[in-house]
Design a protein around this motif. Sequence first.
Motif, PDB file in Angstrom:
ATOM      1  N   UNK A 191     -19.085-121.118 -80.390  1.00 34.41           N
ATOM      2  CA  UNK A 191     -19.305-119.713 -80.942  1.00 34.41           C
ATOM      3  C   UNK A 191     -20.423-118.985 -80.468  1.00 34.41           C
ATOM      4  N   UNK A 192     -20.334-118.382 -79.372  1.00 31.40           N
ATOM      5  CA  UNK A 192     -21.708-117.861 -78.776  1.00 31.40           C
ATOM      6  C   UNK A 192     -22.575-117.012 -79.697  1.00 31.40           C
ATOM      7  N   UNK A 193     -21.955-116.169 -80.421  1.00 30.29           N
ATOM      8  CA  UNK A 193     -22.620-115.012 -81.253  1.00 30.29           C
ATOM      9  C   UNK A 193     -23.552-115.665 -82.054  1.00 30.29           C
ATOM     10  N   UNK A 304     -16.715-104.994 -91.612  1.00 24.79           N
ATOM     11  CA  UNK A 304     -17.552-103.886 -91.738  1.00 24.79           C
ATOM     12  C   UNK A 304     -18.546-103.919 -90.372  1.00 24.79           C
ATOM     13  N   UNK A 305     -18.861-104.855 -90.083  1.00 24.96           N
ATOM     14  CA  UNK A 305     -19.699-105.060 -88.895  1.00 24.96           C
ATOM     15  C   UNK A 305     -19.469-106.305 -87.891  1.00 24.96           C
ATOM     16  N   UNK A 306     -19.710-106.317 -86.497  1.00 20.86           N
ATOM     17  CA  UNK A 306     -19.517-107.461 -85.909  1.00 20.86           C
ATOM     18  C   UNK A 306     -20.575-107.829 -84.888  1.00 20.86           C
ATOM     19  N   UNK A 307     -20.989-109.187 -84.791  1.00 17.93           N
ATOM     20  CA  UNK A 307     -22.149-109.504 -84.188  1.00 17.93           C
ATOM     21  C   UNK A 307     -21.185-110.302 -82.938  1.00 17.93           C
ATOM     22  N   UNK A 308     -21.350-109.891 -81.520  1.00 20.88           N
ATOM     23  CA  UNK A 308     -20.726-110.433 -80.583  1.00 20.88           C
ATOM     24  C   UNK A 308     -21.634-110.569 -79.281  1.00 20.88           C
TER      25      UNK A 308
END
Length: 354
Positions: A191-193, A304-308
């Motif tokens: 899961x790279x993030x 509400x937010x996403x890290x990718x």
Amino acid sequence: MKLSQFNFPFSNDMIALHPAKNRDESKLMVVDRKKQKIEHKTFKDILKYFDSGDVFLMNDTKVFPALLSGAKEKTKAEITVFLLRELNPEFRLWDVFVEPARKIRIGNKLYFGENEELVAEVIDNTTSRGRTLRFLFDGPYEEFKGLIQELGKIPLPEQIKNLREKKELLPEDEERYQTIYAKNEGAVIAPAAGLHFSRELLKRSEIKGIDLAFITEHCGLGNFRKIDVEDLSKHKTDSEEVIITQEAADIVNNARAKGGKICVVGASTLRGAEMVVGVDRRLKPYKGWTNKFIYPPYDFRLADALVTNFHEPQSSMFMMTCAFGGFELVQQAYQEAIAKKYKFLAYGDAMLII
């Protein structure tokens, strides 16, 4: 939307072949949906965007050594087996990919290890490349899994390994192609993030009052499978196992009730969570499988937010990013990332969408 809408210029020199020297020092692009603004930071700056009572929702899957190198009986032809999914622990049955697939037939035996410590028999041809293997091992299950660990290698993505000067695993891969919070073994893709989070960064988040919650989604090769239909509604994704505990659901739901923000770390985490979040935006415990395919337009209920990370064109992860950040804004962000030499794929840089 159509497949062709998710294309952009992509070349091998955009791919990160090695991780950043320190996990939390990769580049971070911050995409603000409300302000329609793009900022350029370092990953360790991510905590500036969150406060006490917010939650990082993460995927604690662990990559296992799924690549086995062996030989076919009689001919001794070299064979590579990619372990995909354990079907039956008692009978040692696995779904696998085999290369070169054309040389393998039902009934063939495959030998692994210098002293042929592990033997498998092909018992089914499921697809043009897929097979079902039965490992012929009568010892205890723990001993069998120990042999897999001993003989197998971490399945670093071919795009990275093949572009290196020496096309082989490096000592850094054993540690860095794994999140620091990896716990539940079963993934063949990292899961790279989550690779950007260091122990120091998590400690700082704890001091700031940001909570951590973990789900498990065992990332499979479906993330890299080419989408070959122009009409995205006709695409079928591979299933992945998802486990969401009551504890994780409680952390998320309690934070939501108190006004905290939920930052989902990674496309796999987002897909797993969206599988079971209700119209009330509450996360529910779950153990099962998901083949959820998210592309624009999509109404996200949890995050509400996403890290990718930065993904390949026409990939399911890129489509999910566009769905979350807004198609036009994410397209603009990617053009800016290319211009500013951001690095792509697992060892590359990160994007935070708020």
